[in-house]
Design a protein around this motif. Structure first.
Motif, PDB file in Angstrom:
ATOM      1  N   LYS A 248      45.127  45.228  29.191  1.00 55.28           N
ATOM      2  CA  LYS A 248      43.721  44.967  29.523  1.00 55.28           C
ATOM      3  C   LYS A 248      43.315  43.522  29.225  1.00 55.28           C
ATOM      4  O   LYS A 248      42.380  43.008  29.823  1.00 55.28           O
ATOM      5  CB  LYS A 248      42.800  45.898  28.718  1.00 55.28           C
ATOM      6  CG  LYS A 248      43.275  47.345  28.611  1.00 55.28           C
ATOM      7  CD  LYS A 248      43.369  48.028  29.949  1.00 55.28           C
ATOM      8  CE  LYS A 248      43.734  49.507  29.773  1.00 55.28           C
ATOM      9  NZ  LYS A 248      43.954  50.174  31.073  1.00 55.28           N
ATOM     10  N   GLN A 344      38.778  41.769  33.203  1.00 55.48           N
ATOM     11  CA  GLN A 344      39.449  42.624  34.180  1.00 55.48           C
ATOM     12  C   GLN A 344      38.708  42.656  35.513  1.00 55.48           C
ATOM     13  O   GLN A 344      39.327  42.654  36.577  1.00 55.48           O
ATOM     14  CB  GLN A 344      39.548  44.051  33.641  1.00 55.48           C
ATOM     15  CG  GLN A 344      40.644  44.263  32.617  1.00 55.48           C
ATOM     16  CD  GLN A 344      40.757  45.730  32.273  1.00 55.48           C
ATOM     17  OE1 GLN A 344      39.990  46.249  31.466  1.00 55.48           O
ATOM     18  NE2 GLN A 344      41.679  46.400  32.914  1.00 55.48           N
ATOM     19  N   GLU A 394      42.104  36.713  29.417  1.00 54.85           N
ATOM     20  CA  GLU A 394      42.799  37.445  30.467  1.00 54.85           C
ATOM     21  C   GLU A 394      44.287  37.406  30.157  1.00 54.85           C
ATOM     22  O   GLU A 394      44.820  36.370  29.723  1.00 54.85           O
ATOM     23  CB  GLU A 394      42.518  36.778  31.811  1.00 54.85           C
ATOM     24  CG  GLU A 394      43.288  37.363  32.969  1.00 54.85           C
ATOM     25  CD  GLU A 394      43.175  36.514  34.225  1.00 54.85           C
ATOM     26  OE1 GLU A 394      43.120  37.089  35.313  1.00 54.85           O
ATOM     27  OE2 GLU A 394      43.160  35.269  34.090  1.00 54.85           O
TER      28      GLU A 394
END
Length: 398
Positions: A248, A344, A394
């Motif tokens: 994630k 995400q 990220e």
């Protein structure tokens, strides 16, 4: 060493799972309510209670006896484990949970204190010893999800769940554990906490949702006390990649400190929060700051100082506490999960309800903004002067 998140779970007001959380964040849904007679003298108060029935838990006789904070923590932990698709067999697993008041706000706890004060010893329930032990919450969550190894409870106020992540990362980096189940849970709403916070003039007594518990707004007279639990699964990158986990995001760092002043005082300088945010960003440029601003003027003004001194008001700021209020020890983990969802799904959740009165120079996001999100910084501050900041990225395969 890279630490990644491979699963998450949540239980918050009108939010039973991650899908509902994502929807509410993207659509700027207010989960707070004006509760009549919620103040110390019959005034109204703004709160974020979990009012849903816990049927899947209360149908189990043993679970039914547990504090609410434990129950919602179990639900969040189970969702996180399911989300991560991890098999914990033959792995060294650690459980790290943060809380602020534990079960101290629950009716059984309050009744037991009254019985003891009245010397009605026979009425004090045998469960009181567990309700009064903060670590009992974590231990019971561990039992129901099958963790027998490292089990830790962090109690540092509103920063508890961020500091639980900080400690879990140290265990992962040292190799003492392979998997960390980490989060926070708190159900602080009761007469005692309401009266105490009202005395310090930090609750939005007799204010509407347009006026009170609004981050970054001069008219707000306090924060909305709320209830929530959140849990994430952390692993070392190599193990997560090896098992082809759905990663994630990356937890880059968590930095915590304390203002170092008398607990009955407030640090108006914000020096230590500024130091923590400066250290955790380490020269990086986050796409936005997921702020701890909650509608208390002193706290929110310190956020404005951070924005000016570190970013010259150029970095966007937002606060999900405009939607969810402040669930004390669970506030940090809710911010972390919202930041993971941001990277995400590439959006900045809005600070709803604010007119930015008194904070006009800041770059405050008031409408959901869809753009590429690669990095998010998180700020958090707690009663007794603890500060904690986190940095989320990220995840990209190397």
């Amino acid at each position: 060493m890279t630490i990644v998140c491979t699963g998450y779970g949540i239980f918050a007001p009108d939010t039973r799972n991650i899908e509902q959380y994502l929807y509410n964040l993207q659509n700027g849904v207010c989960l707070l309510k004006v509760i009549e007679n919620g103040g110390p003298n019959g005034q109204s108060n703004i709160l974020g209670p979990i009012q849903e029935e816990l049927k899947e838990i209360d149908s189990d006789h043993k679970l039914k006896r547990l504090p609410k904070a434990t129950k919602i923590g179990i639900v969040a932990a189970k969702e996180a484990i399911k989300s991560s698709r991890i098999d914990m067999k033959n792995k060294k697993v650690g459980l790290f949970m943060g809380t602020s008041l534990g079960a101290a706000a629950e009716k059984l706890y309050q009744d037991a204190i009254q019985y003891a004060n009245n010397k009605e010893y026979r009425k004090v329930p045998i469960r009181f010893s567990h309700f009064s032990n903060y670590h009992g919450i974590t231990a019971e969550i561990g039992y129901y999800i099958g963790v027998k190894g490292i089990v830790k409870t962090i109690v540092t106020g509103c920063t508890s769940s961020l500091e639980a992540i900080e400690e879990a990362m140290l265990y992962l980096e040292s190799g003492k554990i392979d998997v960390a189940i980490v989060g926070g849970t708190d159900t602080p709403i009761c007469n005692a906490t309401t009266y105490a916070f009202a005395k310090t003039k930090s609750l939005p007594i007799n204010q509407t949702l347009e006026e009170g518990a609004v981050p970054f707004q001069k008219s707000s007279k306090g924060f909305a006390m709320s209830e929530a639990a959140g849990v994430i699964i952390l692993e070392r990158e190599e193990e997560a990649v090896q098992r082809e986990a759905d990663i994630k995001g990356e937890i880059v760092n968590v930095v915590s400190n304390n203002d170092g002043i008398d607990i009955f005082s407030s640090d108006e300088s914000g020096e230590q929060l500024i130091n923590a945010l400066k250290e955790v960003t380490a020269g990086r440029k986050p796409d936005y700051i997921n702020s701890q601003a909650l509608g208390i003027q002193l706290n929110d003004q310190i956020e404005k100082k951070c924005s000016k001194l570190l970013f010259d008001h150029k970095i966007p700021y937002t606060s999900i506490k405009s939607m969810y209020g402040n669930p004390l020890g669970a506030s940090g983990i809710l911010q972390v999960i919202s930041a993971l969802l941001s990277v995400q799904y590439n959006f900045i959740p809005p600070t709803i309800r604010t007119t930015k009165q008194g904070f006009e120079e800041m770059n405050i996001i008031t409408q959901t903004t869809y753009q590429e999100i690669k990095e998010v910084a998180i700020t958090n501050h707690g009663h007794s002067g603890n500060n904690a900041c986190a940095y989320i990225k990220e995840y990209r395969t190397k």
